[in-house]
Structures are given as C-alpha cells and as structure tokens.
Enzyme design. Structure first.
Site, PDB file in Angstrom:
ATOM      1  N   LYS A  37     -31.751  29.449  45.034  1.00  0.00           N
ATOM      2  CA  LYS A  37     -32.326  29.848  43.250  1.00  0.00           C
ATOM      3  C   LYS A  37     -32.197  28.309  42.700  1.00  0.00           C
ATOM      4  CE  LYS A  37     -28.448  29.443  40.087  1.00  0.00           C
ATOM      5  NZ  LYS A  37     -27.316  29.806  39.948  1.00  0.00           N
ATOM      6  N   ASP A  64     -33.926  30.851  37.529  1.00  0.00           N
ATOM      7  CA  ASP A  64     -33.445  31.276  37.120  1.00  0.00           C
ATOM      8  C   ASP A  64     -33.431  30.208  35.699  1.00  0.00           C
ATOM      9  OD1 ASP A  64     -31.287  33.247  36.068  1.00  0.00           O
ATOM     10  OD2 ASP A  64     -29.573  32.451  37.354  1.00  0.00           O
ATOM     11  N   LYS A  66     -33.195  32.162  32.591  1.00  0.00           N
ATOM     12  CA  LYS A  66     -33.084  33.397  31.587  1.00  0.00           C
ATOM     13  C   LYS A  66     -33.733  32.793  29.958  1.00  0.00           C
ATOM     14  CE  LYS A  66     -28.209  33.195  34.020  1.00  0.00           C
ATOM     15  NZ  LYS A  66     -28.009  32.506  34.979  1.00  0.00           N
ATOM     16  N   ASP A  69     -37.431  33.591  23.985  1.00  0.00           N
ATOM     17  CA  ASP A  69     -38.291  33.150  22.961  1.00  0.00           C
ATOM     18  C   ASP A  69     -38.855  34.406  22.465  1.00  0.00           C
ATOM     19  OD1 ASP A  69     -39.394  31.267  21.872  1.00  0.00           O
ATOM     20  OD2 ASP A  69     -39.144  29.983  22.748  1.00  0.00           O
ATOM     21  N   THR A 122     -22.162  37.627  33.933  1.00  0.00           N
ATOM     22  CA  THR A 122     -20.829  38.032  34.629  1.00  0.00           C
ATOM     23  C   THR A 122     -19.855  37.377  34.234  1.00  0.00           C
ATOM     24  OG1 THR A 122     -21.905  36.211  36.484  1.00  0.00           O
ATOM     25  CG2 THR A 122     -21.961  38.789  36.922  1.00  0.00           C
ATOM     26  N   ARG A 214     -20.826  29.079  44.934  1.00  0.00           N
ATOM     27  CA  ARG A 214     -19.658  28.736  45.932  1.00  0.00           C
ATOM     28  C   ARG A 214     -19.096  28.533  46.648  1.00  0.00           C
ATOM     29  NH1 ARG A 214     -16.852  27.442  39.479  1.00  0.00           N
ATOM     30  NH2 ARG A 214     -18.105  28.859  39.579  1.00  0.00           N
TER      31      ARG A 214
END
Length: 241
Positions: A37, A64, A66, A69, A122, A214
């Site tokens: 990613k 990624d 997001k 617009d 999330t 992580r």
C-alpha cells in the site's frame, strides 16, 4: 473461504516518510510480500515515484488516496493511477454514485485499476460517526451496507470496511470484494483504530484483501511477523484482536 473464492491477498502498508525507508522495508520483506500500500504520507512525500519504485521491484501497488472530489477530477486521477500500473485505488463512497462511477471509468474497468469505495473509516465508532454526520442513533453496519450498495451500483470492484462489517457486506452485495485495514494480531494494541479484528477473523468473514500495518511494519523482524500472520490464517479465527 469456499473452493470458488480465491485466497486472501496480504498487502503491507508502506506508511513511511521517505522513499528510502519504504524501499528498505520492501527489500527486507523480499519474497514474503508482493503487494504494498502506498498511502497519503508516502505519496505526498514523493508522488508517483513511490508507485514506480515498488513496481520496479516486481510488486503490485494499492494506491490508498481515498479520493473525494467532483467526478471529472476523480476520473482524471483514476486515469493517471491506471497509467502508473496501480492495481487498486480508493475513493470515498460518500462522494456519491456519479463520482465512484467516474473513478471506475477512469480506472479502465475490470482487469485494470480496480476501484475500492471506502465506506466508514475504521478509526470511527458510532458516536464519532454520528457527530461527523449530524445524526443520532447511528448504526455503523447499516451505513456501511448503504454505502456498499452505492459502490455496487457504480460498478466498483469492492469496498473498504472494517472486519466487523465484512460478513454483512458479503451477504448484501456478494459481487463486491472487501478490503480490510486496521487489523491486529491477538493481544496487539488497537492504537487509533476503533473497529479492529484479527487477520484470521477478517478472512473467515469473507475479506479478499488484508492491509497489514503496524502488526508487520513495527515488528522487530517484519519477515517473521508476516510468517506469523500467514500461520494464523490456517488456525482458528477469533472475532477480535
């Protein structure tokens, strides 16, 4: 996972402030991961060079960003992502059907850059989502299903949702492919995530793509951490981290 469904793909998040640090992680993982990613932090730092460098190492890229617009702008951005060879790209489902459809058009449709519509981040719980949207009595699962329906109508490849909502999305919209971020191994801290599950629980619910942050990237030995994740997918699937 049924015999007709492909196994999950593991994506490692290159949430690093520089290209050198990101590529050091890619090189450290080697053949343990072939899908990464590139998110806002790295893309803001170095732009398309991040995508190109990861692809030069033979790996796929999930971009990624997001996007949210007007449709014309999102269509153009998706077109550029597809030209870079990006395999997956995120847009916000709350941008509306026309915007998501424009992204699908810009991405080139099936077989090129797959568009994933982000439902509810999330990091949000029901109270935070209700405050953001000015509503009381919010049920996150219901809003995720609603936004997933919008994504399906727009022809999106899939949606981004928490592992806690995957089963509901699969039941309501079986044609959508779920990607689940915010994953934690059993016993790990949730940090800034509000709705977390383990990788095994996400796969058991029907997730197709798993984004590992992580749990792998902060580990002393990322290769060993990847091996632990893969091993966990062969065992029982607890519902929460």
């Amino acid at each position: 996972m049924t015999a007709s469904q492909p196994g999950p793909e593991l994506i490692v998040a290159l949430d690093r402030p520089s290209l050198a640090e990101a590529l050091a992680l890619v090189d450290q993982l080697g053949d343990a991961c072939q899908f990464y990613k590139v998110g806002l932090e790295l893309f803001t730092a170095v732009g398309p060079a991040a995508v190109e460098a990861v692809r030069d190492r033979g790996a796929d890229v999930f971009l990624d960003l997001k996007l949210h617009d007007i449709p014309a702008t999102v269509r153009g951005a998706a077109r550029r992502a597809a030209a870079l060879g990006v395999r997956l790209l995120t847009v916000h489902a709350s941008g509306g059907t026309a915007m998501v459809q424009a992204a699908v058009e810009g991405g080139g449709g099936a077989g090129q850059c797959g568009i994933l519509a982000v439902t509810v981040l999330t990091s949000l719980d029901a109270a935070a989502l209700g405050a953001a949207w000015g509503r009381e009595g919010v049920r996150i699962e219901a809003d995720v299903e609603r936004l997933a329906g919008l994504a399906a109508a727009a022809g999106a490849h899939g949606v981004v949702c928490a592992g806690t909502e995957v089963a509901a999305v699969r039941d309501a919209w079986p044609g959508l492919v779920p990607l689940v971020p915010g994953l934690r191994m059993p016993g790990d801290a949730s940090h800034d995530q509000a709705r977390v599950v383990t990788p095994a629980a996400a796969v058991a619910a029907g997730a197709r793509y798993l984004v590992l942050g992580r749990a792998v990237t902060a580990a002393p030995d990322p290769r060993a951490a990847m091996a632990r994740v893969r091993t966990s997918l062969d065992g029982p699937a607890p519902l929460a981290a």
